[in-house]
Design a protein around this motif. Structure first.
Motif, PDB file in Angstrom:
ATOM      1  N   UNK A 146      -6.413  45.629  10.538  1.00 19.84           N
ATOM      2  CA  UNK A 146      -5.261  44.957  11.150  1.00 19.84           C
ATOM      3  C   UNK A 146      -4.960  43.647  10.431  1.00 19.84           C
ATOM      4  N   UNK A 147      -6.002  42.887  10.102  1.00 20.61           N
ATOM      5  CA  UNK A 147      -5.809  41.598   9.411  1.00 20.61           C
ATOM      6  C   UNK A 147      -5.329  41.810   7.983  1.00 20.61           C
ATOM      7  N   UNK A 148      -5.901  42.792   7.291  1.00 19.96           N
ATOM      8  CA  UNK A 148      -5.464  43.092   5.928  1.00 19.96           C
ATOM      9  C   UNK A 148      -4.012  43.580   5.901  1.00 19.96           C
ATOM     10  N   UNK A 149      -3.693  44.536   6.792  1.00 14.80           N
ATOM     11  CA  UNK A 149      -2.359  45.131   6.801  1.00 14.80           C
ATOM     12  C   UNK A 149      -1.271  44.112   7.067  1.00 14.80           C
ATOM     13  N   UNK A 150      -1.463  43.267   8.077  1.00 14.68           N
ATOM     14  CA  UNK A 150      -0.474  42.229   8.370  1.00 14.68           C
ATOM     15  C   UNK A 150      -0.397  41.215   7.233  1.00 14.68           C
ATOM     16  N   UNK A 151      -1.533  40.922   6.621  1.00 16.85           N
ATOM     17  CA  UNK A 151      -1.536  39.984   5.505  1.00 16.85           C
ATOM     18  C   UNK A 151      -0.760  40.490   4.312  1.00 16.85           C
ATOM     19  N   UNK A 152      -0.840  41.802   4.071  1.00 15.82           N
ATOM     20  CA  UNK A 152      -0.126  42.387   2.930  1.00 15.82           C
ATOM     21  C   UNK A 152       1.385  42.310   3.119  1.00 15.82           C
ATOM     22  N   UNK A 153       1.849  42.466   4.334  1.00 17.31           N
ATOM     23  CA  UNK A 153       3.287  42.432   4.599  1.00 17.31           C
ATOM     24  C   UNK A 153       3.804  41.001   4.738  1.00 17.31           C
ATOM     25  N   UNK A 154       2.988  40.143   5.343  1.00 19.25           N
ATOM     26  CA  UNK A 154       3.428  38.773   5.606  1.00 19.25           C
ATOM     27  C   UNK A 154       3.103  37.821   4.448  1.00 19.25           C
ATOM     28  N   UNK A 155       2.188  38.232   3.577  1.00 16.63           N
ATOM     29  CA  UNK A 155       1.936  37.463   2.371  1.00 16.63           C
ATOM     30  C   UNK A 155       0.903  36.360   2.467  1.00 16.63           C
ATOM     31  N   UNK A 156       0.082  36.327   3.534  1.00 14.60           N
ATOM     32  CA  UNK A 156      -0.934  35.281   3.590  1.00 14.60           C
ATOM     33  C   UNK A 156      -2.244  35.737   2.929  1.00 14.60           C
TER      34      UNK A 156
END
Length: 411
Positions: free
Chosen positions: A299-309
């Protein structure tokens, strides 16, 4: 001897992401779905477990290929190829799947605690503290080793299946006896498909191979890592199905299992009350723990990939606050919801796996298109194999969708 060690060490250095994601694949929800399958339908869903081995490998091998060759995570690659809107659509399937999975894992762990008289909130508090401490203080390699160690406890189910003394003739009869027209059977069949191929698995492994520092030169051993994991996870699923089919499925056929307590008791005819409860607790706890690690990281990786953090276990929490914050929030919110006591584990677990099956057209569709369109010529999915993979993934998606919908509305 030294030459063999030199050849073996690079391979051993690569092993991990595939094994971890496959051990997580046999999570609490998957094991409960397999147990329900054996209890209600005997060995009639065993053939499906074997059929899913190559399908699982093919899907995850494409994931590994995409990650190692492009150097991007799954969500990041969709964003780069198709834009933000499609990336968010893909990640939305991931989040839905992760929510269902984390509730299922924590419900399983809480149920195990209750077997030994430990309140759900106490069990979950210990688990959350341990997992947050592990991620915030360790590296990717530390987390991977802990996940493998915990996941290997699932192998106890292979011995449990052996000790249940299944009848070979009954197994062979179950392999060829398939009640395709029964809606309840189709619902559980969809649940088993969704228990094996999950959205978060694709996101996790593609991100994990990158966080581990692997590249396209590691593709061959990474494929073997994935193949070995696919075989192990389905062997565990089959073992749980066989164990329950040989016990409660034989003594009280078509009787559904409704609680963790009932599932552990299903093993007592062959193992005894204490041994059955203990071995079930060990196996389910290992499965739920490794899956919880994988799902929360995904969940943290996936959101990070889309949001760019920033999104790596190699980063200090101060440098990647969003990544560690989302990871921790997933764990805390999941624990709070499960500790409230409003969730029925068995019905939730099967429903979550059916939901995964319903999401397959989106998940496998993106995976196939990316493998066809984004890779360089030398690594691209093409030719007869591309046709074969396309047909196989389409059939799998269509079956999951049909069986899930038909079983849900006619069950």
């Amino acid at each position: 001897m030294q030459l063999n060690q030199q050849r073996l060490l690079p391979w051993l250095a690569v092993i991990g992401p595939g094994l971890v994601v496959m051990l997580a694949d046999t999570d609490a929800g998957s094991l409960i779905t397999a147990a329900q399958s054996g209890a209600v339908w005997g060995y009639k869903l065993l053939a499906l477990q074997l059929i899913l081995i190559p399908i699982l490998y093919i899907a995850q091998e494409l994931t590994v290929r995409l990650g190692l060759v492009t150097g991007m995570g799954h969500g990041e690659l969709i964003k780069a190829k198709f834009g933000n809107a499609w990336a968010w659509l893909s990640v939305s399937t991931l989040i839905i799947s992760c929510i269902g999975a984390i509730l299922s894992e924590f419900s399983g762990l809480a149920g195990v605690g209750l077997l030994f008289g430990i309140a759900a909130w106490k069990t979950l508090l210990i688990v959350v503290i341990f997992l947050i401490t592990m991620a915030w203080t360790g590296s990717y390699h530390t987390v991977e080793r802990i996940a493998i160690f915990l996941g290997l406890f699932e192998l106890v189910f292979i011995w449990v299946a052996w000790e249940s003394h299944p009848n070979i003739q009954e197994i062979m009869q179950g392999l060829v006896s398939v009640p395709w027209t029964n809606s309840s059977y189709l619902y559980l069949a969809a649940g088993n498909v969704g228990a094996v191929i999950m959205p978060w698995m694709i996101f996790y492994q593609q991100s994990a191979v990158l966080d581990k520092g692997l590249s396209k030169t590691n593709l061959k051993p990474a494929r073997w890592d994935t193949a070995f994991g696919a075989l192990i996870t389905q062997l565990i699923m089959a073992s749980v199905l066989i164990a329950t089919a040989a016990t409660i499925g034989k003594l009280n056929p078509h009787a559904p299992l409704n609680t963790v307590h009932e599932i552990s008791h299903a093993l007592t005819p062959s193992l005894g009350v204490f041994a059955g409860k203990l071995l079930f607790a060990i196996g389910l706890s290992g499965a739920a723990m490794v899956a919880t690690i994988v799902v929360s990281l995904t969940a943290a990786w996936g959101l990070g990939e889309v949001m760019g953090f920033r999104r790596s276990l190699q980063d200090h929490p101060k440098d990647a606050p969003w990544f560690y914050g989302i990871y921790s929030a997933v764990l805390i919110l999941g624990a709070v919801l499960v500790a409230s006591g409003i969730i029925n584990l068995v019905s939730l677990s099967v429903a979550v796996e059916v939901m995964n099956a319903l999401l397959l057209p989106i998940v496998l569709g993106f995976l196939y298109i990316l493998a066809r369109k984004t890779l360089p010529e030398a690594y691209q999915l093409k030719g007869k194999y591309a046709v074969f993979v396309g047909v196989l993934l389409a059939i799998t998606s269509a079956f999951g969708l049909f069986a899930g919908l038909w079983g849900s509305f006619h069950g």
